[in-house]
Write a protein that holds these residues in place. Structure first.
Motif, PDB file in Angstrom:
ATOM      1  N   ASN A 198       5.368  -2.805   8.039  1.00 20.49           N
ATOM      2  CA  ASN A 198       5.601  -4.122   7.517  1.00 20.49           C
ATOM      3  C   ASN A 198       5.191  -5.114   8.565  1.00 20.49           C
ATOM      4  O   ASN A 198       5.643  -5.184   9.627  1.00 20.49           O
ATOM      5  CB  ASN A 198       6.971  -4.144   6.848  1.00 20.49           C
ATOM      6  CG  ASN A 198       7.999  -4.136   7.991  1.00 20.49           C
ATOM      7  OD1 ASN A 198       8.524  -3.146   8.309  1.00 20.49           O
ATOM      8  ND2 ASN A 198       8.514  -5.327   8.156  1.00 20.49           N
ATOM      9  N   TRP A 256       3.080  -8.008   3.888  1.00 23.07           N
ATOM     10  CA  TRP A 256       2.336  -6.715   3.711  1.00 23.07           C
ATOM     11  C   TRP A 256       3.122  -5.585   3.988  1.00 23.07           C
ATOM     12  O   TRP A 256       3.871  -5.732   5.310  1.00 23.07           O
ATOM     13  CB  TRP A 256       0.974  -6.642   4.709  1.00 23.07           C
ATOM     14  CG  TRP A 256       0.391  -5.392   4.501  1.00 23.07           C
ATOM     15  CD1 TRP A 256      -0.290  -5.031   3.833  1.00 23.07           C
ATOM     16  CD2 TRP A 256       0.324  -4.361   5.470  1.00 23.07           C
ATOM     17  NE1 TRP A 256      -0.932  -3.543   4.113  1.00 23.07           N
ATOM     18  CE2 TRP A 256      -0.125  -3.242   5.363  1.00 23.07           C
ATOM     19  CE3 TRP A 256       0.881  -4.503   6.946  1.00 23.07           C
ATOM     20  CZ2 TRP A 256      -0.509  -2.227   6.005  1.00 23.07           C
ATOM     21  CZ3 TRP A 256       0.754  -3.181   7.759  1.00 23.07           C
ATOM     22  CH2 TRP A 256       0.066  -2.232   7.471  1.00 23.07           C
ATOM     23  N   THR A 257       3.238  -4.731   3.401  1.00 26.27           N
ATOM     24  CA  THR A 257       3.915  -3.103   3.646  1.00 26.27           C
ATOM     25  C   THR A 257       3.285  -2.008   3.272  1.00 26.27           C
ATOM     26  O   THR A 257       2.209  -2.063   2.480  1.00 26.27           O
ATOM     27  CB  THR A 257       5.427  -3.123   3.349  1.00 26.27           C
ATOM     28  OG1 THR A 257       5.933  -2.096   3.513  1.00 26.27           O
ATOM     29  CG2 THR A 257       5.337  -3.288   1.679  1.00 26.27           C
ATOM     30  N   SER A 258       3.515  -1.071   4.270  1.00 30.89           N
ATOM     31  CA  SER A 258       2.494   0.306   3.802  1.00 30.89           C
ATOM     32  C   SER A 258       3.322   1.396   4.094  1.00 30.89           C
ATOM     33  O   SER A 258       4.241   1.319   4.733  1.00 30.89           O
ATOM     34  CB  SER A 258       1.399   0.518   4.826  1.00 30.89           C
ATOM     35  OG  SER A 258       0.893   1.714   4.877  1.00 30.89           O
ATOM     36  N   ASP A 263       0.913  -1.312  -0.017  1.00 30.08           N
ATOM     37  CA  ASP A 263      -0.017  -0.051  -0.219  1.00 30.08           C
ATOM     38  C   ASP A 263       0.795   1.154   0.118  1.00 30.08           C
ATOM     39  O   ASP A 263       1.834   1.280   0.623  1.00 30.08           O
ATOM     40  CB  ASP A 263      -0.980   0.004   1.206  1.00 30.08           C
ATOM     41  CG  ASP A 263      -1.935  -1.165   1.199  1.00 30.08           C
ATOM     42  OD1 ASP A 263      -2.193  -1.507   0.146  1.00 30.08           O
ATOM     43  OD2 ASP A 263      -2.234  -1.593   2.373  1.00 30.08           O
ATOM     44  N   PHE A 311       3.535   5.448   3.875  1.00 28.49           N
ATOM     45  CA  PHE A 311       2.641   6.699   3.998  1.00 28.49           C
ATOM     46  C   PHE A 311       3.521   8.095   3.937  1.00 28.49           C
ATOM     47  O   PHE A 311       4.525   8.036   5.035  1.00 28.49           O
ATOM     48  CB  PHE A 311       1.694   6.705   5.124  1.00 28.49           C
ATOM     49  CG  PHE A 311       0.985   8.045   5.429  1.00 28.49           C
ATOM     50  CD1 PHE A 311      -0.256   8.238   4.840  1.00 28.49           C
ATOM     51  CD2 PHE A 311       1.452   8.863   6.284  1.00 28.49           C
ATOM     52  CE1 PHE A 311      -1.090   9.324   5.169  1.00 28.49           C
ATOM     53  CE2 PHE A 311       0.793  10.005   6.523  1.00 28.49           C
ATOM     54  CZ  PHE A 311      -0.468  10.325   5.879  1.00 28.49           C
ATOM     55  N   ASP A 313       0.736   5.494  -0.230  1.00 27.66           N
ATOM     56  CA  ASP A 313       0.172   6.722  -0.240  1.00 27.66           C
ATOM     57  C   ASP A 313       0.929   7.886   0.020  1.00 27.66           C
ATOM     58  O   ASP A 313       1.421   8.132   1.042  1.00 27.66           O
ATOM     59  CB  ASP A 313      -0.922   6.655   1.001  1.00 27.66           C
ATOM     60  CG  ASP A 313      -1.646   8.039   0.888  1.00 27.66           C
ATOM     61  OD1 ASP A 313      -1.647   9.032   0.161  1.00 27.66           O
ATOM     62  OD2 ASP A 313      -2.681   8.207   2.077  1.00 27.66           O
TER      63      ASP A 313
END
Length: 330
Positions: free
Chosen positions: A278, A260-262, A226, A264, A228
């Motif tokens: 993560n 999963w990693t994000s 993800d 922002f 952003d």
């Protein structure tokens, strides 16, 4: 400043002497020049060496003792000099003998006063030199750490890119060329942009976007990524590898099972906010800290480059490692 200081002292002394009837301008200039010259020699040849020595060792009692001793010697020389000049100018060598003792104490007070001023100047100079040396040390440490980061382009990442290229060359040459182009941008950033102490924030963001696209292509459906990123137009500069280190760390320690990693990143009103999360494996990372060498280095660099202007927090909850970074720009 030193020249102006002694010129000021000499001028004040000349005006004082001109107020006395027996001194005209030539006599006042002669007397002032000799007395001021003796004071200057005392301060710069003798006193400064003593002050420098004992400032560094911080032995104040020894400093006071030796300053007092040298002040007595200097006052004695100045008193004899004063008597000789006055007697020569008045052509009477017995006229001023009875005033030598009061003159001595007057010279001693003046010498102690000037010694105090010299000590203040030397203490200030020492403080400035210490600050400069500290800053040079900080800059050197920062440059060494940047070089270290530049030379440690993740072998794991590089091998994965090469394997993907080898596979895509046989399957899809156009896709392989696209991947090679993106990877060349990554290498160019590491080799060239990192030579600078500061780069445009937009360049760091562009690098991160390219890096994230490469990781997405590499992982395909194996992981959820993800992203952003929202950055207002700006001309701000940031130290290289500050942001990218956190993103690289997230992919390096990504969980084997639940990937999963994000990422922002927002910038608004001179405030940069970054949050990277993560998943990680408790069993694998239980014996070692998720905060490896890369995070230790970037933490030190933030402290050196943005003291009192950043907040950095790490958190581990439910197999998720999180980094929160806020940087305030002037």
């Amino acid at each position: 400043m030193i020249v102006l200081f002694w010129a000021f002292i000499a001028t004040i002394l000349i005006f004082q002497l001109l107020a006395v009837d027996e001194y005209d301008l030539p006599k006042a200039i002669t007397y002032s020049s000799m007395i001021t010259g003796t004071f200057a020699v005392y301060v710069h040849v003798v006193l400064r060496k003593i002050i420098k020595k004992y400032i560094q060792t911080k032995r104040i009692s020894s400093l006071i003792f030796w300053v007092f001793i040298t002040a007595i010697v200097a006052s004695t020389i100045l008193t004899i000099e004063d008597y000789a000049i006055d007697s020569f100018l008045s052509h009477d060598w017995n006229k001023h003998k009875e005033t030598m003792l009061p003159q001595f104490f007057g010279m001693l007070m003046a010498t102690i006063l000037i010694s105090g001023i010299a000590y203040s100047f030397e203490l200030y100079r020492h403080h400035i030199e210490t600050l400069k040396a500290t800053q040079v040390l900080k800059d050197s440490l920062n440059e060494l750490e940047v070089k270290s980061i530049r030379q440690q382009l993740s072998p794991h990442f590089t091998f994965n890119m090469l394997n993907n290229l080898q596979f895509l060359i046989q399957k899809d040459k156009n896709e392989a060329l696209k991947l090679l182009s993106q990877y060349s941008k990554i290498l160019r950033y590491y080799v060239y942009e990192s030579q600078n102490k500061a780069i445009l924030l937009n360049d760091e963001i562009a690098f991160l976007k390219t890096y994230l696209e490469l990781e997405k292509d590499r992982l395909k459906d194996e992981a959820k990524v993800d992203v952003d990123i929202s950055i207002e137009p700006n001309s701000l500069k940031i130290a290289p590898f500050i942001l990218s280190t956190f993103v690289e760390n997230a992919f390096k320690h990504l969980s084997i099972d639940s990937k999963w990693t994000s990422v922002f990143i927002h910038y608004k009103e001179n405030q940069l906010c970054m949050n990277v999360q993560n998943t990680y494996d408790n069993k694998i990372d239980s014996g070692k800290n998720q905060q490896g060498i890369g995070l230790e280095q970037v933490t030190k660099r933030l402290q050196l480059i943005y003291p009192d202007k950043h907040v950095l927090e790490f958190d581990k909850t439910d197999s998720v490692f999180s980094v929160q970074l806020n940087i305030k720009f002037d």
